[in-house]
Design a protein around this motif. Structure first.
Motif, mmCIF file in Angstrom:
data_model
loop_
_atom_site.group_PDB
_atom_site.id
_atom_site.type_symbol
_atom_site.label_atom_id
_atom_site.label_comp_id
_atom_site.label_asym_id
_atom_site.label_seq_id
_atom_site.Cartn_x
_atom_site.Cartn_y
_atom_site.Cartn_z
ATOM 1 N N GLY A 131 0.829 -1.183 0.000
ATOM 2 C CA GLY A 131 0.000 0.000 0.000
ATOM 3 C C GLY A 131 0.873 1.246 0.000
ATOM 4 O O GLY A 131 2.096 1.163 0.194
ATOM 5 N N PRO A 132 0.274 2.433 -0.182
ATOM 6 C CA PRO A 132 1.051 3.676 -0.292
ATOM 7 C C PRO A 132 1.948 3.983 0.914
ATOM 8 O O PRO A 132 3.052 4.476 0.744
ATOM 9 C CB PRO A 132 -0.013 4.764 -0.455
ATOM 10 C CG PRO A 132 -1.258 4.061 -0.827
ATOM 11 C CD PRO A 132 -1.143 2.650 -0.358
ATOM 12 N N SER A 133 1.490 3.682 2.113
ATOM 13 C CA SER A 133 2.299 3.999 3.300
ATOM 14 C C SER A 133 2.921 2.744 3.917
ATOM 15 O O SER A 133 3.345 2.762 5.066
ATOM 16 C CB SER A 133 1.448 4.722 4.339
ATOM 17 O OG SER A 133 0.397 3.875 4.765
ATOM 18 N N GLU A 134 2.993 1.665 3.155
ATOM 19 C CA GLU A 134 3.489 0.392 3.668
ATOM 20 C C GLU A 134 4.952 0.176 3.284
ATOM 21 O O GLU A 134 5.355 0.502 2.173
ATOM 22 C CB GLU A 134 2.629 -0.749 3.098
ATOM 23 C CG GLU A 134 2.847 -2.072 3.752
ATOM 24 C CD GLU A 134 1.817 -3.097 3.297
ATOM 25 O OE1 GLU A 134 1.666 -4.093 4.000
ATOM 26 O OE2 GLU A 134 1.163 -2.901 2.247
ATOM 27 N N THR A 135 5.722 -0.366 4.216
ATOM 28 C CA THR A 135 7.127 -0.659 3.963
ATOM 29 C C THR A 135 7.448 -2.079 4.408
ATOM 30 O O THR A 135 6.854 -2.586 5.355
ATOM 31 C CB THR A 135 8.062 0.311 4.709
ATOM 32 O OG1 THR A 135 7.796 0.209 6.108
ATOM 33 C CG2 THR A 135 7.866 1.743 4.250
ATOM 34 N N ILE A 136 8.388 -2.695 3.723
ATOM 35 C CA ILE A 136 8.826 -4.040 4.089
ATOM 36 C C ILE A 136 9.857 -3.927 5.203
ATOM 37 O O ILE A 136 10.834 -3.200 5.087
ATOM 38 C CB ILE A 136 9.410 -4.776 2.871
ATOM 39 C CG1 ILE A 136 8.330 -4.988 1.804
ATOM 40 C CG2 ILE A 136 10.027 -6.110 3.289
ATOM 41 C CD1 ILE A 136 8.842 -5.561 0.501
ATOM 42 N N GLU A 137 9.620 -4.667 6.294
ATOM 43 C CA GLU A 137 10.537 -4.675 7.435
ATOM 44 C C GLU A 137 11.554 -5.819 7.327
ATOM 45 O O GLU A 137 12.741 -5.620 7.512
ATOM 46 C CB GLU A 137 9.750 -4.820 8.742
ATOM 47 C CG GLU A 137 8.764 -3.700 9.002
ATOM 48 C CD GLU A 137 9.436 -2.400 9.364
ATOM 49 O OE1 GLU A 137 10.481 -2.436 10.020
ATOM 50 O OE2 GLU A 137 8.897 -1.342 8.982
ATOM 51 N N ARG A 138 11.063 -7.017 7.063
ATOM 52 C CA ARG A 138 11.905 -8.214 6.969
ATOM 53 C C ARG A 138 11.256 -9.195 6.004
ATOM 54 O O ARG A 138 10.037 -9.171 5.801
ATOM 55 C CB ARG A 138 12.026 -8.932 8.323
ATOM 56 C CG ARG A 138 12.742 -8.177 9.393
ATOM 57 C CD ARG A 138 14.244 -8.437 9.276
ATOM 58 N NE ARG A 138 14.962 -7.954 10.438
ATOM 59 C CZ ARG A 138 15.430 -6.735 10.551
ATOM 60 N NH1 ARG A 138 15.231 -5.857 9.612
ATOM 61 N NH2 ARG A 138 16.102 -6.384 11.631
ATOM 62 N N ALA A 139 12.049 -10.093 5.445
ATOM 63 C CA ALA A 139 11.526 -11.154 4.588
ATOM 64 C C ALA A 139 12.356 -12.413 4.806
ATOM 65 O O ALA A 139 13.581 -12.333 4.936
ATOM 66 C CB ALA A 139 11.566 -10.729 3.132
ATOM 67 N N TYR A 140 11.677 -13.539 4.874
ATOM 68 C CA TYR A 140 12.340 -14.826 5.085
ATOM 69 C C TYR A 140 11.843 -15.818 4.041
ATOM 70 O O TYR A 140 10.641 -15.921 3.802
ATOM 71 C CB TYR A 140 12.066 -15.353 6.499
ATOM 72 C CG TYR A 140 12.741 -14.511 7.540
ATOM 73 C CD1 TYR A 140 14.011 -14.827 7.998
ATOM 74 C CD2 TYR A 140 12.133 -13.365 8.043
ATOM 75 C CE1 TYR A 140 14.648 -14.045 8.940
ATOM 76 C CE2 TYR A 140 12.767 -12.576 8.989
ATOM 77 C CZ TYR A 140 14.020 -12.926 9.424
ATOM 78 O OH TYR A 140 14.663 -12.142 10.350
ATOM 79 N N THR B 103 5.675 -6.590 6.812
ATOM 80 C CA THR B 103 5.636 -5.157 6.537
ATOM 81 C C THR B 103 5.270 -4.434 7.827
ATOM 82 O O THR B 103 5.010 -5.062 8.843
ATOM 83 C CB THR B 103 4.603 -4.804 5.434
ATOM 84 O OG1 THR B 103 3.282 -4.860 5.980
ATOM 85 C CG2 THR B 103 4.732 -5.722 4.227
ATOM 86 N N ASN B 104 5.195 -3.128 7.760
ATOM 87 C CA ASN B 104 4.798 -2.364 8.929
ATOM 88 C C ASN B 104 3.292 -2.460 9.203
ATOM 89 O O ASN B 104 2.827 -2.019 10.238
ATOM 90 C CB ASN B 104 5.228 -0.907 8.796
ATOM 91 C CG ASN B 104 4.598 -0.225 7.601
ATOM 92 O OD1 ASN B 104 4.363 -0.838 6.563
ATOM 93 N ND2 ASN B 104 4.348 1.057 7.726
ATOM 94 N N LYS B 105 2.532 -3.104 8.289
ATOM 95 C CA LYS B 105 1.083 -3.197 8.454
ATOM 96 C C LYS B 105 0.531 -4.619 8.468
ATOM 97 O O LYS B 105 -0.540 -4.851 8.996
ATOM 98 C CB LYS B 105 0.387 -2.413 7.347
ATOM 99 C CG LYS B 105 0.730 -0.937 7.384
ATOM 100 C CD LYS B 105 -0.074 -0.177 6.374
ATOM 101 C CE LYS B 105 0.307 1.275 6.411
ATOM 102 N NZ LYS B 105 -0.494 2.058 7.288
ATOM 103 N N ARG B 106 1.254 -5.561 7.856
ATOM 104 C CA ARG B 106 0.720 -6.918 7.733
ATOM 105 C C ARG B 106 1.813 -7.929 7.435
ATOM 106 O O ARG B 106 2.950 -7.571 7.149
ATOM 107 C CB ARG B 106 -0.329 -6.978 6.623
ATOM 108 C CG ARG B 106 0.272 -6.624 5.262
ATOM 109 C CD ARG B 106 -0.804 -6.428 4.223
ATOM 110 N NE ARG B 106 -0.226 -5.724 3.077
ATOM 111 C CZ ARG B 106 -0.387 -6.105 1.827
ATOM 112 N NH1 ARG B 106 -1.101 -7.161 1.533
ATOM 113 N NH2 ARG B 106 0.157 -5.408 0.853
ATOM 114 N N LEU B 107 1.422 -9.179 7.489
ATOM 115 C CA LEU B 107 2.281 -10.293 7.117
ATOM 116 C C LEU B 107 1.801 -10.786 5.759
ATOM 117 O O LEU B 107 0.599 -11.023 5.577
ATOM 118 C CB LEU B 107 2.174 -11.406 8.156
ATOM 119 C CG LEU B 107 2.823 -12.738 7.842
ATOM 120 C CD1 LEU B 107 4.329 -12.588 7.719
ATOM 121 C CD2 LEU B 107 2.485 -13.754 8.919
#
Length: 125
Positions: free
Chosen positions: A28-37, A47-51
């Motif tokens: 989404g527009p204000s969503e960022t990826i934090e980590r990925a495995y 992400t900062n909003k969901r998995l």
């Protein structure tokens, strides 16, 4: 141990630059990826909003399923650390209205504590 871990299904942290290139269209527009495995071909993106659970299907991998789980839908999770004879640690995530948890195996070099910290932070919001 990285290749062996991938073959037996253990997760390892993914290259974030490649993840951003390939999966930014899901955000989404204000969503960022934090980590990925990643686990062989499949992927869990925090992400900062969901998995986002990416399930690459079939032999060719052309069919892909994207399961989006808002953090507020995660009811609880369980972390089982690796022991002396275990090759991996395990994370189970229960999602509201589902009986079976989503499970993921992590190798010893991955920080299961880091993952549970991410979940704890976002679930408590």
């Amino acid at each position: 141990m990285g290749i062996f871990s991938g073959l037996v299904g253990n997760a390892s942290e993914s290259n974030m630059e490649k993840i951003h290139e390939k999966y930014s269209k899901l955000l989404g527009p204000s969503e960022t990826i934090e980590r990925a495995y990643s686990i062989i071909r499949d992927l869990m993106i925090f992400t900062n909003k969901r998995l986002i659970i990416v399930d690459i299907q079939g032999i060719t991998g052309k069919k892909v399923s994207y399961h989006s789980v808002p953090y507020k839908s995660i009811t609880h999770f369980q972390v089982e650390t690796a022991g002396h004879f275990d090759l991996d640690a395990e994370l189970k995530i229960w999602i509201s209205s589902t009986a079976e948890p989503v499970g993921l195996q992590f190798n010893k070099s991955s920080s299961i504590y880091e993952i549970q910290g991410i979940l704890a932070e976002y679930i408590s919001r």
